[in-house]
Design a protein around this motif. Structure first.
Motif, PDB file in Angstrom:
ATOM      1  N   GLU A 129       0.830  -1.198   0.000  1.00 27.47           N
ATOM      2  CA  GLU A 129       0.000   0.000   0.000  1.00 27.47           C
ATOM      3  C   GLU A 129       0.869   1.254   0.000  1.00 27.47           C
ATOM      4  O   GLU A 129       0.636   2.191  -0.772  1.00 27.47           O
ATOM      5  CB  GLU A 129      -0.909  -0.003   1.225  1.00 27.47           C
ATOM      6  CG  GLU A 129      -1.982  -1.071   1.226  1.00 27.47           C
ATOM      7  CD  GLU A 129      -2.713  -1.140   2.559  1.00 27.47           C
ATOM      8  OE1 GLU A 129      -3.809  -1.723   2.588  1.00 27.47           O
ATOM      9  OE2 GLU A 129      -2.176  -0.615   3.568  1.00 27.47           O
ATOM     10  N   ARG A 130       1.858   1.268   0.886  1.00 28.72           N
ATOM     11  CA  ARG A 130       2.708   2.436   1.038  1.00 28.72           C
ATOM     12  C   ARG A 130       3.518   2.711  -0.228  1.00 28.72           C
ATOM     13  O   ARG A 130       3.598   3.858  -0.699  1.00 28.72           O
ATOM     14  CB  ARG A 130       3.649   2.242   2.232  1.00 28.72           C
ATOM     15  CG  ARG A 130       4.654   3.358   2.458  1.00 28.72           C
ATOM     16  CD  ARG A 130       3.992   4.665   2.768  1.00 28.72           C
ATOM     17  NE  ARG A 130       4.970   5.700   3.113  1.00 28.72           N
ATOM     18  CZ  ARG A 130       4.686   6.999   3.155  1.00 28.72           C
ATOM     19  NH1 ARG A 130       3.465   7.434   2.913  1.00 28.72           N
ATOM     20  NH2 ARG A 130       5.635   7.864   3.471  1.00 28.72           N
ATOM     21  N   ARG A 131       4.096   1.681  -0.808  1.00 30.89           N
ATOM     22  CA  ARG A 131       4.952   1.870  -1.971  1.00 30.89           C
ATOM     23  C   ARG A 131       4.126   2.210  -3.213  1.00 30.89           C
ATOM     24  O   ARG A 131       4.606   2.907  -4.104  1.00 30.89           O
ATOM     25  CB  ARG A 131       5.842   0.647  -2.184  1.00 30.89           C
ATOM     26  CG  ARG A 131       6.801   0.418  -1.012  1.00 30.89           C
ATOM     27  CD  ARG A 131       7.742  -0.758  -1.254  1.00 30.89           C
ATOM     28  NE  ARG A 131       8.798  -0.433  -2.191  1.00 30.89           N
ATOM     29  CZ  ARG A 131       9.895   0.244  -1.886  1.00 30.89           C
ATOM     30  NH1 ARG A 131      10.095   0.700  -0.666  1.00 30.89           N
ATOM     31  NH2 ARG A 131      10.819   0.471  -2.808  1.00 30.89           N
ATOM     32  N   ALA A 132       2.905   1.745  -3.257  1.00 29.58           N
ATOM     33  CA  ALA A 132       2.004   2.156  -4.343  1.00 29.58           C
ATOM     34  C   ALA A 132       1.624   3.620  -4.170  1.00 29.58           C
ATOM     35  O   ALA A 132       1.666   4.402  -5.139  1.00 29.58           O
ATOM     36  CB  ALA A 132       0.762   1.278  -4.356  1.00 29.58           C
ATOM     37  N   ALA A 133       1.259   4.010  -2.940  1.00 29.57           N
ATOM     38  CA  ALA A 133       0.842   5.390  -2.681  1.00 29.57           C
ATOM     39  C   ALA A 133       1.945   6.387  -2.985  1.00 29.57           C
ATOM     40  O   ALA A 133       1.688   7.465  -3.538  1.00 29.57           O
ATOM     41  CB  ALA A 133       0.390   5.525  -1.228  1.00 29.57           C
TER      42      ALA A 133
END
Length: 239
Positions: free
Chosen positions: A30-34
């Motif tokens: 989630e974090r790396r996509a965001a």
């Protein structure tokens, strides 16, 4: 992944397969996509719910013997994960989840239990438990840096001709079959014994899964903190 909808991350059976904090793998994706501006949605699928076959990345974690057996039975009946894998979705599985992706694994008394057959591996129970840090050099075709994690299992996993080893063991046990390998993959289905969580400690592996899912190269992001964690763990194990 369709360009007109968010990346769909599916965490499978957190009520059965989340013994060692492997849900942290979801948070990292989630974090790396965001950070790259990739819209996403995350779906947590409990064991009494159907697995949505339209997901882009499916995650399975570790678990004890009985929950692992129950998870395998329910996933076979459900069929959603198998449908997703057949159409090319990304599947990332850790420890018990890794084993149940194969043709069979060892049950509570070591008896063979039918797996999902999504990865050409077969697992059984070894005589000794593997507990501790593991380091491995990843298959060159995946273009992922050296991986690091924590293993805690008594499994012995053998890789068939339809799959490839994820990494060559530098330190630790890994698959435990005497071949010196850790994990396995075929297409976009990838499994490992590494906890840690694995994608927290190996951002390159997380980005590989995201690249597979979105179908294009990712923009670089600041990995300084993740890099420090990696260097600390590798130095502690290999010094």
């Amino acid at each position: 992944m369709s360009s007109n909808r968010p990346l769909k991350i599916v965490w499978i059976y957190p009520d059965l397969l989340s013994t060692y904090g492997d849900q942290g793998n979801t948070i990292v994706l989630e974090r790396r996509a965001a950070l790259r501006g990739i819209p996403y949605e995350t779906v947590n699928v409990r064991s009494d719910q159907p697995v949505p076959p339209d997901g882009d990345i499916f995650l399975l974690g570790g678990g004890e013997d009985r929950p692992q057996i129950l998870a395998a039975q329910r996933l076979r009946r459900d069929g959603g994960l198998a449908e997703a894998a057949q159409r090319g979705a990304v599947v990332f599985a850790v420890c018990a989840g890794y084993q149940l992706l194969g043709h069979q694994f060892g049950g509570e008394e070591g008896q063979p239990v039918q797996g999902l057959g999504l990865l050409d591996i077969s697992s059984g129970r070894g005589e000794q438990r593997a507990v501790g840090e593991i380091v491995g050099d990843v298959s060159a075709e995946l273009n992922v840096p050296r991986i690091t994690g924590f293993e805690n299992h008594q499994g012995v996993t053998r890789i068939g001709p339809g799959a490839k080893p994820l990494a060559k063991v530098v330190a630790g046990v890994g698959n435990g079959d005497g071949q010196g390998f850790e994990g396995a993959y075929s297409g976009r289905v990838l499994g490992t014994y590494m906890h840690g969580p694995a994608l927290v400690r190996n951002p390159g592996l997380a980005d590989l899964l995201l690249t597979w899912a979105v179908g294009q190269q990712l923009q670089p992001i600041d990995d300084s903190w993740a890099g420090r964690l990696r260097e600390e763990r590798l130095a502690a194990v290999l010094s």
